[in-house]
Design a protein around this motif. Structure first.
Motif, PDB file in Angstrom:
ATOM      1  N   VAL A 167      24.516 -34.740  54.228  1.00 16.04           N
ATOM      2  CA  VAL A 167      23.273 -33.975  54.053  1.00 16.04           C
ATOM      3  C   VAL A 167      22.067 -34.899  54.211  1.00 16.04           C
ATOM      4  CG1 VAL A 167      21.871 -32.705  52.381  1.00 16.04           C
ATOM      5  CG2 VAL A 167      24.301 -32.181  52.617  1.00 16.04           C
ATOM      6  N   VAL A 168      22.135 -36.085  53.576  1.00 18.44           N
ATOM      7  CA  VAL A 168      21.046 -37.062  53.692  1.00 18.44           C
ATOM      8  C   VAL A 168      20.907 -37.527  55.135  1.00 18.44           C
ATOM      9  CG1 VAL A 168      20.280 -39.365  52.998  1.00 18.44           C
ATOM     10  CG2 VAL A 168      21.249 -37.802  51.293  1.00 18.44           C
ATOM     11  N   VAL A 169      22.040 -37.839  55.771  1.00 20.43           N
ATOM     12  CA  VAL A 169      22.008 -38.308  57.160  1.00 20.43           C
ATOM     13  C   VAL A 169      21.367 -37.273  58.069  1.00 20.43           C
ATOM     14  CG1 VAL A 169      23.490 -38.812  59.137  1.00 20.43           C
ATOM     15  CG2 VAL A 169      23.922 -39.929  56.947  1.00 20.43           C
ATOM     16  N   ALA A 170      21.718 -36.003  57.877  1.00 15.34           N
ATOM     17  CA  ALA A 170      21.180 -34.940  58.731  1.00 15.34           C
ATOM     18  C   ALA A 170      19.667 -34.814  58.602  1.00 15.34           C
ATOM     19  CB  ALA A 170      21.844 -33.611  58.387  1.00 15.34           C
ATOM     20  N   ARG A 171      19.120 -35.189  57.452  1.00 17.19           N
ATOM     21  CA  ARG A 171      17.671 -35.075  57.230  1.00 17.19           C
ATOM     22  C   ARG A 171      16.891 -36.250  57.824  1.00 17.19           C
ATOM     23  NH1 ARG A 171      15.862 -31.254  53.700  1.00 17.19           N
ATOM     24  NH2 ARG A 171      17.451 -30.083  52.546  1.00 17.19           N
ATOM     25  N   PHE A 172      17.520 -37.411  57.948  1.00 15.19           N
ATOM     26  CA  PHE A 172      16.788 -38.608  58.369  1.00 15.19           C
ATOM     27  C   PHE A 172      17.138 -39.085  59.772  1.00 15.19           C
ATOM     28  CE2 PHE A 172      16.283 -38.765  53.788  1.00 15.19           C
ATOM     29  CZ  PHE A 172      14.982 -39.244  53.634  1.00 15.19           C
ATOM     30  N   TYR A 173      18.192 -38.541  60.372  1.00 16.40           N
ATOM     31  CA  TYR A 173      18.629 -39.003  61.692  1.00 16.40           C
ATOM     32  C   TYR A 173      18.711 -37.818  62.649  1.00 16.40           C
ATOM     33  CZ  TYR A 173      20.010 -43.351  59.335  1.00 16.40           C
ATOM     34  OH  TYR A 173      20.006 -44.514  58.610  1.00 16.40           O
ATOM     35  N   SER A 174      18.534 -38.100  63.927  1.00 19.52           N
ATOM     36  CA  SER A 174      18.598 -37.053  64.940  1.00 19.52           C
ATOM     37  C   SER A 174      20.049 -36.653  65.206  1.00 19.52           C
ATOM     38  CB  SER A 174      17.961 -37.545  66.241  1.00 19.52           C
ATOM     39  OG  SER A 174      18.763 -38.555  66.836  1.00 19.52           O
ATOM     40  N   PRO A 175      20.284 -35.449  65.754  1.00 18.68           N
ATOM     41  CA  PRO A 175      21.655 -35.044  66.084  1.00 18.68           C
ATOM     42  C   PRO A 175      22.333 -36.007  67.054  1.00 18.68           C
ATOM     43  CG  PRO A 175      20.191 -33.150  66.127  1.00 18.68           C
ATOM     44  CD  PRO A 175      19.317 -34.356  65.965  1.00 18.68           C
ATOM     45  N   GLU A 176      21.574 -36.562  67.993  1.00 20.02           N
ATOM     46  CA  GLU A 176      22.161 -37.513  68.935  1.00 20.02           C
ATOM     47  C   GLU A 176      22.664 -38.763  68.213  1.00 20.02           C
ATOM     48  OE1 GLU A 176      19.588 -34.701  70.880  1.00 20.02           O
ATOM     49  OE2 GLU A 176      19.204 -36.124  69.240  1.00 20.02           O
ATOM     50  N   GLN A 177      21.870 -39.260  67.254  1.00 17.83           N
ATOM     51  CA  GLN A 177      22.294 -40.428  66.490  1.00 17.83           C
ATOM     52  C   GLN A 177      23.524 -40.119  65.632  1.00 17.83           C
ATOM     53  OE1 GLN A 177      18.578 -41.104  64.460  1.00 17.83           O
ATOM     54  NE2 GLN A 177      17.914 -42.690  65.911  1.00 17.83           N
ATOM     55  N   VAL A 178      23.541 -38.918  65.067  1.00 19.85           N
ATOM     56  CA  VAL A 178      24.692 -38.510  64.264  1.00 19.85           C
ATOM     57  C   VAL A 178      25.940 -38.437  65.137  1.00 19.85           C
ATOM     58  CG1 VAL A 178      25.699 -36.650  62.881  1.00 19.85           C
ATOM     59  CG2 VAL A 178      23.297 -37.294  62.555  1.00 19.85           C
ATOM     60  N   GLY A 179      25.802 -37.902  66.355  1.00 21.22           N
ATOM     61  CA  GLY A 179      26.947 -37.792  67.244  1.00 21.22           C
ATOM     62  C   GLY A 179      27.548 -39.135  67.598  1.00 21.22           C
ATOM     63  N   VAL A 180      26.698 -40.116  67.916  1.00 20.50           N
ATOM     64  CA  VAL A 180      27.193 -41.457  68.231  1.00 20.50           C
ATOM     65  C   VAL A 180      27.856 -42.085  67.011  1.00 20.50           C
ATOM     66  CG1 VAL A 180      26.505 -43.800  68.876  1.00 20.50           C
ATOM     67  CG2 VAL A 180      25.507 -41.833  70.061  1.00 20.50           C
ATOM     68  N   ALA A 181      27.222 -41.934  65.853  1.00 24.47           N
ATOM     69  CA  ALA A 181      27.754 -42.552  64.631  1.00 24.47           C
ATOM     70  C   ALA A 181      29.099 -41.964  64.233  1.00 24.47           C
ATOM     71  CB  ALA A 181      26.747 -42.393  63.492  1.00 24.47           C
ATOM     72  N   THR A 182      29.242 -40.629  64.338  1.00 22.39           N
ATOM     73  CA  THR A 182      30.515 -40.016  63.942  1.00 22.39           C
ATOM     74  C   THR A 182      31.659 -40.490  64.838  1.00 22.39           C
ATOM     75  OG1 THR A 182      29.916 -38.075  65.256  1.00 22.39           O
ATOM     76  CG2 THR A 182      29.498 -37.963  62.893  1.00 22.39           C
ATOM     77  N   SER A 183      31.367 -40.752  66.110  1.00 23.77           N
ATOM     78  CA  SER A 183      32.409 -41.281  67.000  1.00 23.77           C
ATOM     79  C   SER A 183      32.899 -42.644  66.519  1.00 23.77           C
ATOM     80  CB  SER A 183      31.878 -41.393  68.432  1.00 23.77           C
ATOM     81  OG  SER A 183      31.496 -40.132  68.937  1.00 23.77           O
ATOM     82  N   LEU A 184      31.984 -43.520  66.134  1.00 25.71           N
ATOM     83  CA  LEU A 184      32.360 -44.846  65.654  1.00 25.71           C
ATOM     84  C   LEU A 184      33.040 -44.783  64.280  1.00 25.71           C
ATOM     85  CD1 LEU A 184      29.190 -46.840  66.743  1.00 25.71           C
ATOM     86  CD2 LEU A 184      31.504 -47.102  67.671  1.00 25.71           C
ATOM     87  N   ILE A 185      32.545 -43.907  63.409  1.00 28.14           N
ATOM     88  CA  ILE A 185      33.143 -43.780  62.078  1.00 28.14           C
ATOM     89  C   ILE A 185      34.556 -43.229  62.180  1.00 28.14           C
ATOM     90  CG2 ILE A 185      32.976 -42.547  59.882  1.00 28.14           C
ATOM     91  CD1 ILE A 185      29.915 -42.746  60.187  1.00 28.14           C
ATOM     92  N   SER A 186      34.753 -42.239  63.060  1.00 29.32           N
ATOM     93  CA  SER A 186      36.099 -41.695  63.256  1.00 29.32           C
ATOM     94  C   SER A 186      37.032 -42.766  63.805  1.00 29.32           C
ATOM     95  CB  SER A 186      36.051 -40.504  64.215  1.00 29.32           C
ATOM     96  OG  SER A 186      35.281 -39.450  63.675  1.00 29.32           O
ATOM     97  N   ALA A 187      36.532 -43.581  64.730  1.00 30.18           N
ATOM     98  CA  ALA A 187      37.348 -44.662  65.277  1.00 30.18           C
ATOM     99  C   ALA A 187      37.713 -45.673  64.186  1.00 30.18           C
ATOM    100  CB  ALA A 187      36.599 -45.355  66.411  1.00 30.18           C
ATOM    101  N   THR A 188      36.754 -45.982  63.319  1.00 34.86           N
ATOM    102  CA  THR A 188      37.021 -46.907  62.216  1.00 34.86           C
ATOM    103  C   THR A 188      38.124 -46.375  61.308  1.00 34.86           C
ATOM    104  OG1 THR A 188      34.733 -47.694  62.253  1.00 34.86           O
ATOM    105  CG2 THR A 188      35.999 -48.098  60.249  1.00 34.86           C
ATOM    106  N   SER A 189      38.032 -45.101  60.956  1.00 34.30           N
ATOM    107  CA  SER A 189      39.036 -44.489  60.075  1.00 34.30           C
ATOM    108  C   SER A 189      40.412 -44.514  60.725  1.00 34.30           C
ATOM    109  CB  SER A 189      38.637 -43.051  59.739  1.00 34.30           C
ATOM    110  OG  SER A 189      37.386 -43.015  59.074  1.00 34.30           O
ATOM    111  N   LEU A 190      40.481 -44.143  62.002  1.00 35.27           N
ATOM    112  CA  LEU A 190      41.766 -44.107  62.686  1.00 35.27           C
ATOM    113  C   LEU A 190      42.364 -45.503  62.827  1.00 35.27           C
ATOM    114  CD1 LEU A 190      43.919 -42.543  64.223  1.00 35.27           C
ATOM    115  CD2 LEU A 190      42.541 -42.800  66.298  1.00 35.27           C
ATOM    116  N   LEU A 191      41.558 -46.481  63.243  1.00 39.41           N
ATOM    117  CA  LEU A 191      42.071 -47.839  63.427  1.00 39.41           C
ATOM    118  C   LEU A 191      42.540 -48.447  62.104  1.00 39.41           C
ATOM    119  CD1 LEU A 191      39.407 -49.205  65.946  1.00 39.41           C
ATOM    120  CD2 LEU A 191      41.771 -48.546  66.450  1.00 39.41           C
ATOM    121  N   SER A 192      41.825 -48.185  61.038  1.00 38.71           N
ATOM    122  CA  SER A 192      42.227 -48.715  59.731  1.00 38.71           C
ATOM    123  C   SER A 192      43.546 -48.094  59.283  1.00 38.71           C
ATOM    124  CB  SER A 192      41.136 -48.464  58.695  1.00 38.71           C
ATOM    125  OG  SER A 192      40.954 -47.075  58.463  1.00 38.71           O
ATOM    126  N   TYR A 193      43.709 -46.812  59.545  1.00 39.53           N
ATOM    127  CA  TYR A 193      44.956 -46.136  59.163  1.00 39.53           C
ATOM    128  C   TYR A 193      46.129 -46.679  59.957  1.00 39.53           C
ATOM    129  CZ  TYR A 193      47.945 -42.263  57.703  1.00 39.53           C
ATOM    130  OH  TYR A 193      48.954 -41.510  57.165  1.00 39.53           O
TER     131      TYR A 193
END
Length: 483
Positions: free
Chosen positions: A39-65
Motif C-alpha cells: 500500500v505504501v509502495v503504491a502511493r510513493f512509486y509509479s506503476p512502472e517502478q512497481v512492475g520492475v521491482a516485483t520482477s526482481l523481488i519475485s526472482a529473489t524469492s525463487l532463487l532463495s527457495y
C-alpha cells in the motif's frame, strides 16, 4: 539429569498447540505487514517502478527457495548431537548462502535473454552486488526459520519475520523513494538482512550458537537422500503456483489474472493454518518418534477445528473481503474465492498427509504425491481455463484432493504393512543415559557443556577383561537403518 544436561539445545515438552499458534501468527503478521508495505509502495512509486521491482523481488524469492536444497527440513528432522549442532548450523548456512549467491550471479548473467528491462541492474556493480546479497539473506532467513522450528521456539519467527522484517520493510520505501524501483527492492532486501542478523543474535543467545566449521557428527552427508527428496517434492509443490497464473494470463487476459491473484492471496491465509500445524507436527515427531501416531491424530483434530470455521467465514464473507479491493473484484472474483476457500480443506488434507509421509521417511511416495498434485492441477487448469475463473478454483481443489488421498493411502498402507520399529536412541538420550561413556568419548564437549563437573581421569593400564565398545553419538543409526 533432565533439563540441565540438555544444555541450551534442550527441547521443551510437547507443544503442538503452542507451536501451531506461533507459526500461524508468524504467517498472519508477515502477510499483514506485507500488505501494508505494498500500500505504501503504491502511493510513493509509479506503476512502472512497481512492475520492475516485483520482477526482481519475485526472482529473489525463487532463487532463495531453490538454494535451500531441502536443508530446512533436514535441520528439523535430523538434528545433530549437541556437540555437533553448531557445526550442522554453520555448514547449512554457508552452503545455502553460497548457493544463493551463485544463483543470483547466474540470474544476472542471463538477463539479456529473459529480462532486457532489467539489464541495467547487472551493469551497475553495486546494484548487482546488492541483488546477490539480498538473495543470500532471503535464503538464510528461510533456513534460520527452520532452526527455531526444530528447537521448538517458533515464537522467535513471529518476532523476526513478522515484526522486525515487516516493520523494516515498511519503514524503508519512503526513505529510498529517490532510487526508484531499486528503492523498493532495497526495502525488501533490507528486511531480509535485518531478519538474518536478528536470527543469528537470537540463535547465539537462546541456542548457544557459535560458528563451527568442523564436520564431524553433523549428519548432513548421511541424510543427503532425505534432503534431496524434500527438495524435489518442494519444487514440485511450487510448480502449480508458478504455472497456473501464467495459464490465467494467457487464456483469460490481464484483468482476469489480477482477479485470480487477489482471490488466491486471500485463500492463501487459509492455507497457512494447515501449514503451521504441519510444521509443528514435523518438529514434535522429530523430537519424539514414539508418539508419531498420537501426534498425527492430534494434529488432524487441530487442523479440522481451526480450518473448517475459517473456511466458512471466508466463503460467507467473500464478497465483503473482495470489496476492500474494489467493486470489480467483488463482482468478478467472488465465485472463485468461494471455491478456493472450500478447496482449502483439500489443501489441509494434502499438507497433513505430505508432512506425515516425510516424517515416516516414505520419500518415494512423497515425491509421487507431489507429481500427482502438479500434473492434475496444471492439467485441469489448462483444460478448464476457457470456462472461467471459477473452474480454475476447482482445478486447484481437485489437484490437492487427488494428491492428499494418494499420500494418505500410501501412509496408512505402509504403516499397516510394516509398522515403524522403535526409534533409535537420539544422541541427546544417549548422552543422558550413558554420561560416563559420553564423557570418556567426548571429553572436550563434555567439559564445555558441564564445566562444573570434573574432567574424566586419564585412562589407566588396559584391563585384562575385554571391554564392549558402546556406540557413540556418531554411530547412532541413520535413516537407512530404520527402514
Amino acid at each position: 539429569m533432565g533439563s540441565r544436561r540438555g544444555g541450551r539445545h534442550a527441547r521443551p515438552r510437547d507443544q503442538v498447540y503452542r507451536s501451531s499458534f506461533f507459526l500461524l501468527a508468524s504467517s498472519v503478521t508477515t502477510a499483514g505487514l506485507g500488505f501494508l508495505f505494498w500500500v505504501v509502495v503504491a502511493r510513493f512509486y509509479s506503476p512502472e517502478q512497481v512492475g520492475v521491482a516485483t520482477s526482481l523481488i519475485s526472482a529473489t524469492s525463487l532463487l532463495s527457495y531453490l538454494s535451500l536444497f531441502g536443508l530446512n527440513s533436514t535441520l528439523v528432522r535430523f538434528p545433530a548431537p549437541d556437540f555437533a549442532r553448531n557445526g550442522q548450523f554453520t555448514q547449512s548456512i554457508v552452503l545455502v548462502a553460497g548457493t544463493a549467491c551463485a544463483a543470483g550471479v547466474i540470474y544476472l548473467a542471463g538477463l539479456p535473454l529473459y529480462g532486457q528491462k532489467l539489464v541495467h541492474i547487472r551493469d551497475h556493480l553495486w546494484l548487482a552486488a546488492a541483488f546477490v546479497l539480498f538473495c543470500a539473506c532471503a535464503a538464510v532467513n528461510q533456513l534460520t526459520d527452520s532452526v527455531f522450528i526444530g528447537a521448538r521456539m517458533p515464537q522467535y519467527n513471529v518476532l523476526v519475520d513478522g515484526l522486525l522484517q515487516g516493520l523494516t520493510k515498511l519503514a524503508l520505501p519512503v526513505a529510498l523513494v529517490g532510487f526508484g524501483a531499486v528503492g523498493i527492492v532495497g526495502s525488501t532486501g533490507g528486511g531480509y538482512a535485518v531478519a538474518v542478523l536478528a536470527s543469528l543474535v537470537l540463535m547465539r543467545r537462546r541456542l548457544g550458537f557459535r560458528f563451527d566449521f568442523r564436520t564431524r557428527g553433523t549428519r548432513l552427508r548421511e541424510q543427503l537422500s532425505f534432503s534431496v527428496a524434500s527438495y524435489v517434492s518442494s519444487l514440485l509443490n511450487l510448480l502449480p503456483l508458478m504455472v497456473v497464473p501464467l495459464i490465467v494470463l494467457q487464456q483469460l487476459g490481464e484483468a482476469a489474472a489480477g482477479y485470480y491473484y487477489v482471490a488466491f492471496q486471500i485463500a492463501s491465509l487459509l492455507h497457512a493454518v494447515s501449514a503451521a500445524v504441519g510444521e509443528a507436527l514435523f518438529a514434535e515427531v522429530s523430537s519424539d518418534e514414539s508418539r508419531f501416531a498420537e501426534l498425527l491424530r492430534r494434529s488432524a483434530l487441530i487442523t479440522a477445528a481451526v480450518q473448517v470455521p475459517a473456511v466458512a467465514v471466508v466463503a460467507v464473507g467473500s464478497g465483503l473481503l473482495l470489496r476492500i479491493f474494489g467493486g470489480e473484484y467483488a463482482a468478478r472474483a467472488q465465485g472463485l474465492l468461494v471455491v478456493l476457500a472450500l478447496g482449502a480443506l483439500a489443501v489441509a488434507l494434502n499438507t497433513w498427509a505430505s508432512f506425515s509421509l516425510k516424517l515416516a521417511r516414505k520419500l518415494k511416495h512423497l515425491i509421487l504425491s507431489n507429481v500427482v498434485y502438479a500434473v492434475v492441477t496444471i492439467g485441469l487448469a489448462a483444460a478448464w481455463a476457457p470456462r472461467g475463473l471459477v473452474w480454475l478454483g476447482w482445478a486447484w481443489g481437485v489437484g490437492n484432493l487427488a494428491s492428499g488421498v494418494y499420500a494418505a493411502v500410501a501412509l496408512f498402507a505402509a504403516r499397516a504393512a510394516a509398522p515403524l520399529p522403535p526409534p533409535a536412541p537420539r544422541p541427546q538420550q544417549y548422552q543422558e543415559q550413558h554420561p560416563l561413556q559420553y564423557q570418556e568419548q567426548h571429553p572436550l564437549q563434555y567439559q564445555e557443556q558441564y564445566p562444573e563437573q570434573p574432567a574424566a581421569p586419564p585412562a589407566g593400564p588396559p584391563s585384562q577383561a575385554p571391554r564392549t565398545r558402546l556406540p557413540g553419538p556418531e554411530l547412532i543409526p541413520t535413516e537407512g537403518h530404520h527402514r
